[in-house]
Design an enzyme around this catalytic site. Structure first.
Site, PDB file in Angstrom:
ATOM      1  N   HIS A  14      -2.812  -0.743  -5.272  1.00  0.00           N
ATOM      2  CA  HIS A  14      -2.857  -2.219  -5.260  1.00  0.00           C
ATOM      3  C   HIS A  14      -1.046  -2.779  -5.206  1.00  0.00           C
ATOM      4  O   HIS A  14      -0.943  -2.921  -5.961  1.00  0.00           O
ATOM      5  CB  HIS A  14      -3.901  -2.387  -7.158  1.00  0.00           C
ATOM      6  N   HIS A  16       0.244  -5.692  -3.091  1.00  0.00           N
ATOM      7  CA  HIS A  16       0.050  -6.880  -1.818  1.00  0.00           C
ATOM      8  C   HIS A  16       1.311  -6.894  -0.690  1.00  0.00           C
ATOM      9  O   HIS A  16       2.447  -6.733  -1.695  1.00  0.00           O
ATOM     10  CB  HIS A  16      -0.169  -8.323  -2.511  1.00  0.00           C
ATOM     11  N   GLY A 165      -7.557 -13.660  -5.030  1.00  0.00           N
ATOM     12  CA  GLY A 165      -7.861 -15.434  -5.179  1.00  0.00           C
ATOM     13  C   GLY A 165      -8.704 -15.991  -6.500  1.00  0.00           C
ATOM     14  O   GLY A 165      -8.592 -14.820  -7.312  1.00  0.00           O
ATOM     15  N   GLU A 195     -10.036 -10.105 -14.089  1.00  0.00           N
ATOM     16  CA  GLU A 195      -8.479 -10.481 -14.467  1.00  0.00           C
ATOM     17  C   GLU A 195      -8.508 -11.960 -15.407  1.00  0.00           C
ATOM     18  O   GLU A 195      -6.930 -12.252 -15.988  1.00  0.00           O
ATOM     19  CB  GLU A 195      -7.696 -11.048 -13.194  1.00  0.00           C
TER      20      GLU A 195
END
Ligand SMILES: [Zn+2]
Length: 324
Positions: A14, A16, A165, A195
């Site tokens: 994970h 980005h 998002g 989250e």
């Protein structure tokens, strides 16, 4: 830095691309491109009041990631950082639609990132693949067109899809049809969920067929939900420092790691956004060890176990295990 942690062979699932491009490269790209960046906006502030606030940093970084050259270099840059953490295999995720502000086509974005992957594999010497992020807040048609496109493009490095998002306002039901659409095209799915305190988003994601859950922390205190994760053999991709910054957790203890370890709930530790969060994978593990939430042996164990959940072929997993 704890040498013993550095030496452990790791997997990262994970991470980005935009949020992990190094400060040095961002600054260099800004100079080359004549972009005036507000450098104070590149990192999460200590006053960050939640996920929406955290996500603001990306607007600044994305200003310099709008060219083929910058995208290629960003991929190599992130792979190099992972290499320093002794990561043997990383899946880097990114949202192609965010890199088209200055006229790049989707084909150009994908080709640029793919050429970065090629270079990283050959020069950095770690396994690297890609995950494509759709965004919860985008229209279904936009996300479906994205999946159609990458399906047609069919690059071997693209190993799965994700939805990132804001979760508040865009719960899993609102993206259900698009998730099914992506799964029907044959993509592996990992999903940012849980989250923002919503257990329901995690459960729905797993029911729909998500093989991994990004963060998932909303369920970490819920024994029934954790059992559901275990029964479905889903991996939780946790990112401790990021979770504290976004207020997804109140503190490290809330991750409930000793319980997860004791009960064999699959999870892995990740960075999420190396630059925005100001972290490395070694730092994340060091933080957990300092707080006596994991031992060296447990760190080794979860990294080896994570190979099973990587979006790799069985042969690739066997090869990766030899390096772990
Ligand atoms: Zn994430």
């Amino acid at each position: 830095m704890n040498k013993a942690i550095e030496e452990i062979a790791k997997v990262e699932l994970h991470c980005h691309l935009d949020g992990s491009t190094s400060f040095e490269l961002i600054r260099q790209l800004a100079e080359e491109q004549g972009v005036n960046l507000d450098e104070s906006k590149l990192f999460v502030s200590s006053q960050c009041d939640g996920l929406d606030d955290y996500l603001q940093c990306f607007d600044e970084i994305l200003k310099v990631l709008q060219t083929k050259d910058s995208l290629k270099r960003a991929v190599v840059d992130v792979a190099k950082q992972a290499y320093k953490d002794n990561v043997k295999y990383i899946e880097i995720r990114f949202a192609p639609l965010f890199h088209m502000d200055q006229g790049l086509t989707m084909t150009e974005v994908l080709e640029a990132v793919a050429s970065g992957i090629d270079e990283a594999r050959h020069t950095v010497g770690i396994g690297v693949n890609l995950l494509i992020c759709a965004m919860r807040q985008h229209h279904a048609e936009q996300n479906q067109a994205l999946f159609d496109f990458i399906h047609k493009h069919n690059h071997e490095a693209i190993r799965g899809i994700d939805f990132a998002g804001p979760e508040v306002g865009f719960p899993t039901e609102t993206i259900e049809d698009t998730i099914k659409y992506g799964l029907d095209l044959g993509f592996n799915l990992t999903l940012h969920a849980g989250e923002c305190g919503c257990i329901h988003n995690v459960i729905e994601g797993i029911k729909l067929g998500s093989k991994r859950i990004g963060h998932g922390v909303a369920i970490n205190q819920d024994k029934a939900a954790l059992q559901f994760v275990k029964e479905n053999d889903v991996l939780l991709e946790m990112c401790p420092k990021s979770n504290i910054q976004t207020k997804a957790i109140t503190g490290l203890k809330a991750l409930n790691l000793p319980y997860l370890l004791e009960h064999g709930i699959p999870f892995l530790i990740n960075t999420d956004n190396r630059t925005v969060t100001q972290t490395s994978l070694n730092e994340e593990y060091e933080l957990l060890m300092k707080n006596e939430l994991m031992t060296l042996e447990q760190i080794k164990h979860i990294n080896k176990r994570a190979v099973r959940y990587a979006f790799l072929t069985e042969d690739e997993k066997m090869n990766l295990l030899l390096k772990m």
